[in-house]
Design a protein around this motif. Sequence first.
Motif, short mmCIF file in Angstrom:
data_model
loop_
_atom_site.label_atom_id
_atom_site.label_comp_id
_atom_site.label_asym_id
_atom_site.label_seq_id
_atom_site.Cartn_x
_atom_site.Cartn_y
_atom_site.Cartn_z
N VAL A 208 -4.54 22.58 -7.93
CA VAL A 208 -5.14 23.26 -9.08
C VAL A 208 -6.11 24.30 -8.52
O VAL A 208 -6.95 23.99 -7.68
CB VAL A 208 -5.89 22.26 -9.98
N GLU A 209 -5.96 25.52 -9.01
CA GLU A 209 -6.86 26.59 -8.59
C GLU A 209 -8.03 26.68 -9.56
O GLU A 209 -7.83 26.63 -10.78
CB GLU A 209 -6.13 27.93 -8.53
N GLU A 210 -9.21 26.81 -9.01
CA GLU A 210 -10.42 26.98 -9.79
C GLU A 210 -11.22 28.13 -9.18
O GLU A 210 -10.94 28.55 -8.07
CB GLU A 210 -11.28 25.71 -9.76
N VAL A 211 -12.19 28.61 -9.92
CA VAL A 211 -13.14 29.59 -9.40
C VAL A 211 -14.52 29.06 -9.76
O VAL A 211 -14.79 28.72 -10.91
CB VAL A 211 -12.92 30.98 -9.99
N LYS A 212 -15.37 28.93 -8.75
CA LYS A 212 -16.71 28.38 -8.97
C LYS A 212 -17.75 29.34 -8.40
O LYS A 212 -17.44 30.25 -7.67
CB LYS A 212 -16.83 27.01 -8.30
N TRP A 213 -18.98 29.04 -8.74
CA TRP A 213 -20.14 29.75 -8.18
C TRP A 213 -20.09 31.25 -8.47
O TRP A 213 -20.39 32.06 -7.61
CB TRP A 213 -20.30 29.44 -6.70
N ARG A 214 -19.76 31.59 -9.70
CA ARG A 214 -19.79 32.99 -10.13
C ARG A 214 -21.24 33.39 -10.37
O ARG A 214 -22.00 32.63 -10.94
CB ARG A 214 -18.95 33.17 -11.38
N LYS A 215 -21.61 34.58 -9.91
CA LYS A 215 -22.96 35.08 -10.08
C LYS A 215 -22.91 36.61 -10.11
O LYS A 215 -21.89 37.20 -9.77
CB LYS A 215 -23.87 34.57 -8.96
N PRO A 216 -23.99 37.26 -10.48
CA PRO A 216 -23.97 38.72 -10.58
C PRO A 216 -23.53 39.43 -9.30
O PRO A 216 -22.84 40.44 -9.37
CB PRO A 216 -25.42 39.07 -10.94
N SER A 217 -23.87 38.89 -8.16
CA SER A 217 -23.47 39.54 -6.91
C SER A 217 -22.03 39.21 -6.52
O SER A 217 -21.47 39.81 -5.61
CB SER A 217 -24.41 39.14 -5.77
N ASN A 218 -21.41 38.24 -7.21
CA ASN A 218 -20.02 37.87 -6.94
C ASN A 218 -19.40 37.45 -8.27
O ASN A 218 -19.20 36.26 -8.52
CB ASN A 218 -19.95 36.75 -5.90
N MET A 219 -19.10 38.44 -9.11
CA MET A 219 -18.60 38.17 -10.46
C MET A 219 -17.27 37.43 -10.48
O MET A 219 -16.95 36.75 -11.44
CB MET A 219 -18.45 39.48 -11.24
N LEU A 220 -16.49 37.58 -9.41
CA LEU A 220 -15.19 36.90 -9.37
C LEU A 220 -15.30 35.49 -8.82
O LEU A 220 -14.35 34.73 -8.89
CB LEU A 220 -14.20 37.73 -8.55
N GLY A 221 -16.44 35.12 -8.26
CA GLY A 221 -16.66 33.76 -7.79
C GLY A 221 -15.92 33.42 -6.51
O GLY A 221 -15.37 34.29 -5.83
N VAL A 222 -15.92 32.13 -6.20
CA VAL A 222 -15.29 31.62 -4.98
C VAL A 222 -14.03 30.86 -5.35
O VAL A 222 -14.08 29.92 -6.16
CB VAL A 222 -16.27 30.67 -4.22
N PRO A 223 -12.88 31.22 -4.76
CA PRO A 223 -11.66 30.45 -5.01
C PRO A 223 -11.81 29.02 -4.49
O PRO A 223 -12.33 28.81 -3.39
CB PRO A 223 -10.60 31.20 -4.20
#
Length: 141
Positions: A51-66
């Motif tokens: 399952v793919e998720e994206v976490k830890w989205r923040k203004p400096s990394n709007m796309l987050g961490v795969p």
Amino acid sequence: MKKTEGGSMKGQAEASPSQLIDARIRELSDWRGETLARVRNLIREADPEVVEEVKWRKPSNMLGVPVWEHDGIICTGETYKDKVKLTFAKGASLEDPKSLFNSSLEGGTRRAIDIHEGDEIDEEALKALIRAAVALNMSRP
């Protein structure tokens, strides 16, 4: 996805995690994007039920961490200027006969693989590590 007034990304709220990862790969548009896409494919080959998720989205990394999960986090795929880092959430508990782990070795839980431009990826060893991480996740209550 287009930037709107205030810098937010239009359409992100509706985007699936897989679409956000696709966008991250496109955004990188260099060897890091190619490497992230390649390891993503290897993860999917090793575990078709991932399952793919994206976490830890923040203004400096709007796309987050795969993040790739199967009964818990398998690994994350962070990108830096000089590397793509695959961090295995329970890497310290995994056997690594091909010595893929080359980063975050001092911790008691995680282990990481730093992939630099031009590095060769031992695809079979990486897939074995992914399968071992899934098995470990599934074995714990």
